[in-house]
Motif scaffolding. Sequence first.
Motif, PDB file in Angstrom:
ATOM      1  N   SER A 192     -16.849   2.131  37.733  1.00  0.00           N
ATOM      2  CA  SER A 192     -18.088   1.522  37.230  1.00  0.00           C
ATOM      3  C   SER A 192     -19.253   2.101  38.012  1.00  0.00           C
ATOM      4  O   SER A 192     -19.078   2.984  38.842  1.00  0.00           O
ATOM      5  CB  SER A 192     -18.035  -0.006  37.378  1.00  0.00           C
ATOM      6  N   CYS A 193     -20.438   1.591  37.747  1.00  0.00           N
ATOM      7  CA  CYS A 193     -21.649   2.194  38.309  1.00  0.00           C
ATOM      8  C   CYS A 193     -22.646   1.091  38.668  1.00  0.00           C
ATOM      9  O   CYS A 193     -22.860   0.161  37.880  1.00  0.00           O
ATOM     10  CB  CYS A 193     -22.242   3.131  37.257  1.00  0.00           C
ATOM     11  N   GLU A 194     -23.256   1.203  39.838  1.00  0.00           N
ATOM     12  CA  GLU A 194     -24.202   0.183  40.277  1.00  0.00           C
ATOM     13  C   GLU A 194     -25.433   0.119  39.370  1.00  0.00           C
ATOM     14  O   GLU A 194     -26.106  -0.916  39.284  1.00  0.00           O
ATOM     15  CB  GLU A 194     -24.624   0.439  41.728  1.00  0.00           C
ATOM     16  N   GLU A 195     -25.709   1.215  38.662  1.00  0.00           N
ATOM     17  CA  GLU A 195     -26.843   1.232  37.738  1.00  0.00           C
ATOM     18  C   GLU A 195     -26.729   0.109  36.703  1.00  0.00           C
ATOM     19  O   GLU A 195     -27.733  -0.455  36.274  1.00  0.00           O
ATOM     20  CB  GLU A 195     -26.911   2.595  37.042  1.00  0.00           C
ATOM     21  N   SER A 196     -25.497  -0.223  36.303  1.00  0.00           N
ATOM     22  CA  SER A 196     -25.323  -1.287  35.314  1.00  0.00           C
ATOM     23  C   SER A 196     -25.879  -2.608  35.845  1.00  0.00           C
ATOM     24  O   SER A 196     -26.474  -3.393  35.088  1.00  0.00           O
ATOM     25  CB  SER A 196     -23.848  -1.457  34.942  1.00  0.00           C
ATOM     26  N   LEU A 197     -25.718  -2.866  37.139  1.00  0.00           N
ATOM     27  CA  LEU A 197     -26.215  -4.118  37.722  1.00  0.00           C
ATOM     28  C   LEU A 197     -27.737  -4.125  37.819  1.00  0.00           C
ATOM     29  O   LEU A 197     -28.379  -5.165  37.634  1.00  0.00           O
ATOM     30  CB  LEU A 197     -25.591  -4.330  39.103  1.00  0.00           C
ATOM     31  N   LYS A 198     -28.314  -2.949  38.085  1.00  0.00           N
ATOM     32  CA  LYS A 198     -29.784  -2.855  38.081  1.00  0.00           C
ATOM     33  C   LYS A 198     -30.323  -3.208  36.697  1.00  0.00           C
ATOM     34  O   LYS A 198     -31.339  -3.880  36.549  1.00  0.00           O
ATOM     35  CB  LYS A 198     -30.228  -1.441  38.473  1.00  0.00           C
ATOM     36  N   HIS A 254     -24.877  -4.418  24.635  1.00  0.00           N
ATOM     37  CA  HIS A 254     -25.993  -5.361  24.606  1.00  0.00           C
ATOM     38  C   HIS A 254     -27.061  -4.856  23.642  1.00  0.00           C
ATOM     39  O   HIS A 254     -27.312  -3.651  23.536  1.00  0.00           O
ATOM     40  CB  HIS A 254     -26.581  -5.515  26.009  1.00  0.00           C
ATOM     41  N   LYS A 255     -27.706  -5.781  22.928  1.00  0.00           N
ATOM     42  CA  LYS A 255     -28.668  -5.399  21.883  1.00  0.00           C
ATOM     43  C   LYS A 255     -29.850  -4.598  22.438  1.00  0.00           C
ATOM     44  O   LYS A 255     -30.518  -3.871  21.706  1.00  0.00           O
ATOM     45  CB  LYS A 255     -29.177  -6.640  21.162  1.00  0.00           C
ATOM     46  N   SER A 256     -30.110  -4.713  23.745  1.00  0.00           N
ATOM     47  CA  SER A 256     -31.212  -3.961  24.363  1.00  0.00           C
ATOM     48  C   SER A 256     -30.911  -2.464  24.448  1.00  0.00           C
ATOM     49  O   SER A 256     -31.822  -1.650  24.612  1.00  0.00           O
ATOM     50  CB  SER A 256     -31.464  -4.478  25.783  1.00  0.00           C
ATOM     51  N   GLY A 257     -29.624  -2.089  24.355  1.00  0.00           N
ATOM     52  CA  GLY A 257     -29.236  -0.688  24.553  1.00  0.00           C
ATOM     53  C   GLY A 257     -29.212  -0.276  26.015  1.00  0.00           C
ATOM     54  O   GLY A 257     -28.974   0.890  26.331  1.00  0.00           O
ATOM     55  N   LYS A 258     -29.430  -1.228  26.937  1.00  0.00           N
ATOM     56  CA  LYS A 258     -29.487  -0.890  28.370  1.00  0.00           C
ATOM     57  C   LYS A 258     -28.113  -0.854  29.034  1.00  0.00           C
ATOM     58  O   LYS A 258     -27.909  -0.128  30.006  1.00  0.00           O
ATOM     59  CB  LYS A 258     -30.380  -1.886  29.120  1.00  0.00           C
ATOM     60  N   ILE A 259     -27.174  -1.687  28.561  1.00  0.00           N
ATOM     61  CA  ILE A 259     -25.824  -1.670  29.127  1.00  0.00           C
ATOM     62  C   ILE A 259     -24.807  -1.525  28.011  1.00  0.00           C
ATOM     63  O   ILE A 259     -25.008  -2.001  26.888  1.00  0.00           O
ATOM     64  CB  ILE A 259     -25.513  -2.926  29.977  1.00  0.00           C
ATOM     65  N   GLY A 260     -23.706  -0.825  28.332  1.00  0.00           N
ATOM     66  CA  GLY A 260     -22.658  -0.583  27.341  1.00  0.00           C
ATOM     67  C   GLY A 260     -21.445  -0.009  28.021  1.00  0.00           C
ATOM     68  O   GLY A 260     -21.334  -0.021  29.250  1.00  0.00           O
ATOM     69  N   GLU A 261     -20.529   0.523  27.226  1.00  0.00           N
ATOM     70  CA  GLU A 261     -19.289   1.076  27.772  1.00  0.00           C
ATOM     71  C   GLU A 261     -19.527   2.515  28.211  1.00  0.00           C
ATOM     72  O   GLU A 261     -20.002   3.341  27.438  1.00  0.00           O
ATOM     73  CB  GLU A 261     -18.161   1.010  26.738  1.00  0.00           C
ATOM     74  N   ASP A 262     -19.173   2.812  29.467  1.00  0.00           N
ATOM     75  CA  ASP A 262     -19.415   4.138  30.043  1.00  0.00           C
ATOM     76  C   ASP A 262     -18.126   4.641  30.687  1.00  0.00           C
ATOM     77  O   ASP A 262     -17.971   4.613  31.910  1.00  0.00           O
ATOM     78  CB  ASP A 262     -20.540   4.039  31.089  1.00  0.00           C
ATOM     79  N   PRO A 263     -17.164   5.088  29.866  1.00  0.00           N
ATOM     80  CA  PRO A 263     -15.872   5.502  30.423  1.00  0.00           C
ATOM     81  C   PRO A 263     -15.975   6.783  31.232  1.00  0.00           C
ATOM     82  O   PRO A 263     -16.791   7.657  30.924  1.00  0.00           O
ATOM     83  CB  PRO A 263     -15.003   5.711  29.177  1.00  0.00           C
ATOM     84  N   ASN A 264     -15.160   6.874  32.280  1.00  0.00           N
ATOM     85  CA  ASN A 264     -15.065   8.117  33.050  1.00  0.00           C
ATOM     86  C   ASN A 264     -14.257   9.130  32.237  1.00  0.00           C
ATOM     87  O   ASN A 264     -13.169   8.820  31.752  1.00  0.00           O
ATOM     88  CB  ASN A 264     -14.347   7.883  34.389  1.00  0.00           C
ATOM     89  N   GLY A 265     -14.782  10.344  32.089  1.00  0.00           N
ATOM     90  CA  GLY A 265     -14.037  11.395  31.402  1.00  0.00           C
ATOM     91  C   GLY A 265     -13.854  11.107  29.920  1.00  0.00           C
ATOM     92  O   GLY A 265     -14.690  10.483  29.278  1.00  0.00           O
ATOM     93  N   ILE A 266     -12.728  11.568  29.368  1.00  0.00           N
ATOM     94  CA  ILE A 266     -12.438  11.373  27.948  1.00  0.00           C
ATOM     95  C   ILE A 266     -12.118   9.898  27.707  1.00  0.00           C
ATOM     96  O   ILE A 266     -11.264   9.332  28.393  1.00  0.00           O
ATOM     97  CB  ILE A 266     -11.238  12.244  27.499  1.00  0.00           C
ATOM     98  N   PRO A 267     -12.788   9.259  26.747  1.00  0.00           N
ATOM     99  CA  PRO A 267     -12.540   7.826  26.528  1.00  0.00           C
ATOM    100  C   PRO A 267     -11.098   7.543  26.104  1.00  0.00           C
ATOM    101  O   PRO A 267     -10.487   8.314  25.355  1.00  0.00           O
ATOM    102  CB  PRO A 267     -13.503   7.466  25.390  1.00  0.00           C
TER     103      PRO A 267
END
Length: 336
Positions: A36-42, A183-196
């Motif tokens: 995961s990525c800390e950017e998602s929490l920001k 999320h409807k804002s488009g700010k957070i979503g699924e961000d898989p590492n490598g090939i999903p």
Amino acid sequence: MRILVTGGAGYIGSHTCVLLLEAGYEIAVLDNLDNSCEESLKRVKEITGKDFNFYKVDLLDYDDVNEVFNKEKFDAVIHFAGLKAVGESCAIPLRYYHNNITGTLNLCDIMAKHGCKKLVFSSSATVYGDPHTVPIKEDFPLSATNPCGQTKLMIEYILKDLYKSDNEWDIAILRYFNPVGAHKSGKIGEDPNGIPNNLIPYVSQVAVGKLECLSVFGNDYNTKDGTGVRDYIHVVDLANGHLKALEKIATKSGVVVYNLGTGTGYSVLDMVKAFEKASGKTVKYKIAPRRPGDIAECYADPTKAREELGFIATHTLDDMCKDTWRWQEDNPNGYK
């Protein structure tokens, strides 16, 4: 209530954090950022306008987790943290067993020490193995066909035994079907590492031009178009299920188990067509041989969650695809 969210920087965790904050809960997030990525929490903070503490801690580090509980008093824990790629679990099973099970044992031991005995656990429909019929009810026989699913099943047994030994615990086990959307804002979503590993992130990356072609594994199943049928649920609906489960365990529930799905099955080709409609893009695909272990149909009977939690999935297939596409188009490289 103050809630600790383990794995809160991940896909489902971050969406649940948004809903918790919007509902007035105080939260803290514990995540080792392995997948995961800390950017998602920001971005969770941007969406909600609310702040919370983040602890970059691994559940395998007992002393570090204990220190988090020394710093803050929690009323309940929502436990998302764990490795979850089925294929990878078959290649490195020992890592999966050690990470998922030992991490949960550490967490429960520390929770008990600190008098925090309310837990919502992120399980999976993989614990049903190859179901004898559909839709799937919570009292169906349990089994698992891969190490990832086995760890979910073992943890379910551990939590049930924990409650038998100490009735002060209240535990909700949530068996997810196939989370999609963003999320409807488009700010957070699924961000898989490598090939999903999952269908919809793969489809969306083909649509956005990151991947060339989708492989559809098998078109000779006994389904309406020959492709596999699954129960896809919008991640925001899934997140809402966790808030409903928190309300349930606040009432001295004991151990409760719920399917979180829509009760509707869609085929792989249904999903491709719906995504093409939502994105206005053509999704190139080819038919490939079936994968070992894949089953024809898997979808939930959501009656128990509706009757006992008041949980109803409200997002449509169109919503799932539109929200996924908004996230993918706005963030072609995920959080990077």
